[in-house]
Design a protein around this motif. Structure first.
Motif, PDB file in Angstrom:
ATOM      1  N   UNK A   3     -12.958   4.679   0.492  1.00  0.00           N
ATOM      2  CA  UNK A   3     -13.669   5.495   1.592  1.00  0.00           C
ATOM      3  C   UNK A   3     -14.803   5.938   1.067  1.00  0.00           C
ATOM      4  N   UNK A   4     -16.049   5.933   1.200  1.00  0.00           N
ATOM      5  CA  UNK A   4     -17.220   6.096   0.975  1.00  0.00           C
ATOM      6  C   UNK A   4     -17.487   7.606   0.692  1.00  0.00           C
ATOM      7  N   UNK A  24     -10.779  12.953   7.300  1.00  0.00           N
ATOM      8  CA  UNK A  24     -10.857  12.428   8.790  1.00  0.00           C
ATOM      9  C   UNK A  24     -10.680  11.104   8.661  1.00  0.00           C
ATOM     10  N   UNK A  25     -11.369  10.262   7.750  1.00  0.00           N
ATOM     11  CA  UNK A  25     -11.542   8.867   7.966  1.00  0.00           C
ATOM     12  C   UNK A  25     -10.098   8.298   7.110  1.00  0.00           C
ATOM     13  N   UNK A  26      -9.259   8.953   6.574  1.00  0.00           N
ATOM     14  CA  UNK A  26      -7.989   8.608   6.050  1.00  0.00           C
ATOM     15  C   UNK A  26      -7.196   8.938   7.065  1.00  0.00           C
ATOM     16  N   UNK A  27      -7.139   9.932   7.795  1.00  0.00           N
ATOM     17  CA  UNK A  27      -6.231  10.177   8.874  1.00  0.00           C
ATOM     18  C   UNK A  27      -6.378   9.021   9.975  1.00  0.00           C
ATOM     19  N   UNK A  28      -7.694   8.900  10.386  1.00  0.00           N
ATOM     20  CA  UNK A  28      -7.957   7.950  11.523  1.00  0.00           C
ATOM     21  C   UNK A  28      -7.317   6.369  11.014  1.00  0.00           C
ATOM     22  N   UNK A  29      -7.641   5.976   9.740  1.00  0.00           N
ATOM     23  CA  UNK A  29      -7.090   4.650   9.423  1.00  0.00           C
ATOM     24  C   UNK A  29      -5.522   4.702   9.308  1.00  0.00           C
ATOM     25  N   UNK A  30      -5.112   5.699   9.024  1.00  0.00           N
ATOM     26  CA  UNK A  30      -3.656   5.906   9.178  1.00  0.00           C
ATOM     27  C   UNK A  30      -3.052   5.613  10.476  1.00  0.00           C
ATOM     28  N   UNK A  31      -3.772   6.367  11.385  1.00  0.00           N
ATOM     29  CA  UNK A  31      -3.489   6.207  12.859  1.00  0.00           C
ATOM     30  C   UNK A  31      -3.446   5.054  13.233  1.00  0.00           C
ATOM     31  N   UNK A  32      -4.372   4.319  12.834  1.00  0.00           N
ATOM     32  CA  UNK A  32      -4.667   2.654  13.168  1.00  0.00           C
ATOM     33  C   UNK A  32      -3.751   1.904  12.567  1.00  0.00           C
ATOM     34  N   UNK A  42      -4.633   6.464  -2.293  1.00  0.00           N
ATOM     35  CA  UNK A  42      -5.504   7.071  -3.129  1.00  0.00           C
ATOM     36  C   UNK A  42      -6.928   6.875  -2.845  1.00  0.00           C
ATOM     37  N   UNK A  43      -7.010   6.995  -1.352  1.00  0.00           N
ATOM     38  CA  UNK A  43      -8.657   6.797  -0.910  1.00  0.00           C
ATOM     39  C   UNK A  43      -9.131   5.144  -0.777  1.00  0.00           C
ATOM     40  N   UNK A  44      -7.954   4.311  -0.806  1.00  0.00           N
ATOM     41  CA  UNK A  44      -8.509   2.808  -0.958  1.00  0.00           C
ATOM     42  C   UNK A  44      -7.567   2.182   0.025  1.00  0.00           C
ATOM     43  N   UNK A  45      -8.008   1.098   0.787  1.00  0.00           N
ATOM     44  CA  UNK A  45      -7.403   0.147   1.541  1.00  0.00           C
ATOM     45  C   UNK A  45      -7.794  -1.193   0.835  1.00  0.00           C
ATOM     46  N   UNK A  46      -6.673  -1.953   1.124  1.00  0.00           N
ATOM     47  CA  UNK A  46      -6.724  -3.236   0.617  1.00  0.00           C
ATOM     48  C   UNK A  46      -7.292  -4.173   1.634  1.00  0.00           C
ATOM     49  N   UNK A  47      -8.587  -4.715   1.298  1.00  0.00           N
ATOM     50  CA  UNK A  47      -9.180  -5.507   2.293  1.00  0.00           C
ATOM     51  C   UNK A  47      -8.864  -7.097   2.306  1.00  0.00           C
TER      52      UNK A  47
END
Length: 110
Positions: free
Chosen positions: A65-66, A76-84, A90-95
């Motif tokens: 997350x930037x 907010x971004x982490x919450x939205x991503x988890x809701x998706x 740790x603020x990172x998503x495996x792409x």
């Protein structure tokens, strides 16, 4: 009808990211036909006031997350991503890296 305005192409590329998936700023720029314009993607998302734009699906190329860790925007971004349905650790998503096809190698992005 093809989009000619670069900003519209970027926003269309962001809207095309499916729920549960993410893309890096550079990947969004490439999908919009603007390789090398990752910073433009970031600036455009920063000023967008479209409440339906899934901006939270766009991350740094390494999956981070930037926003500054612990900030309201980061949370907010982490919450939205988890809701998706996206796992954020740790603020990172495996792409996931898309495999390139022979056609893409020969003819370029489709």
């Amino acid at each position: 009808m093809a989009l000619t305005d670069p900003a519209d192409r970027i926003l269309a590329a962001v809207r095309a990211i499916p729920r549960g998936e993410v893309a890096g700023y550079g990947e969004v720029a490439r999908r919009a036909g603007l390789p090398g314009r990752a910073r433009w993607v970031a600036r455009l998302l920063a000023v967008s006031d479209d409440p339906g734009l899934p901006w939270h699906r766009v991350l740094r190329s390494d999956g981070r997350i930037a926003f500054p860790a612990g900030s309201d925007a980061w949370e907010e971004q982490a919450r939205r991503l988890r809701a998706d349905g996206v796992e954020v650790v740790g603020g990172r998503v495996r792409i996931a890296r898309a495999e390139r096809s022979l056609d893409a190698e020969v003819w370029g992005p489709g």
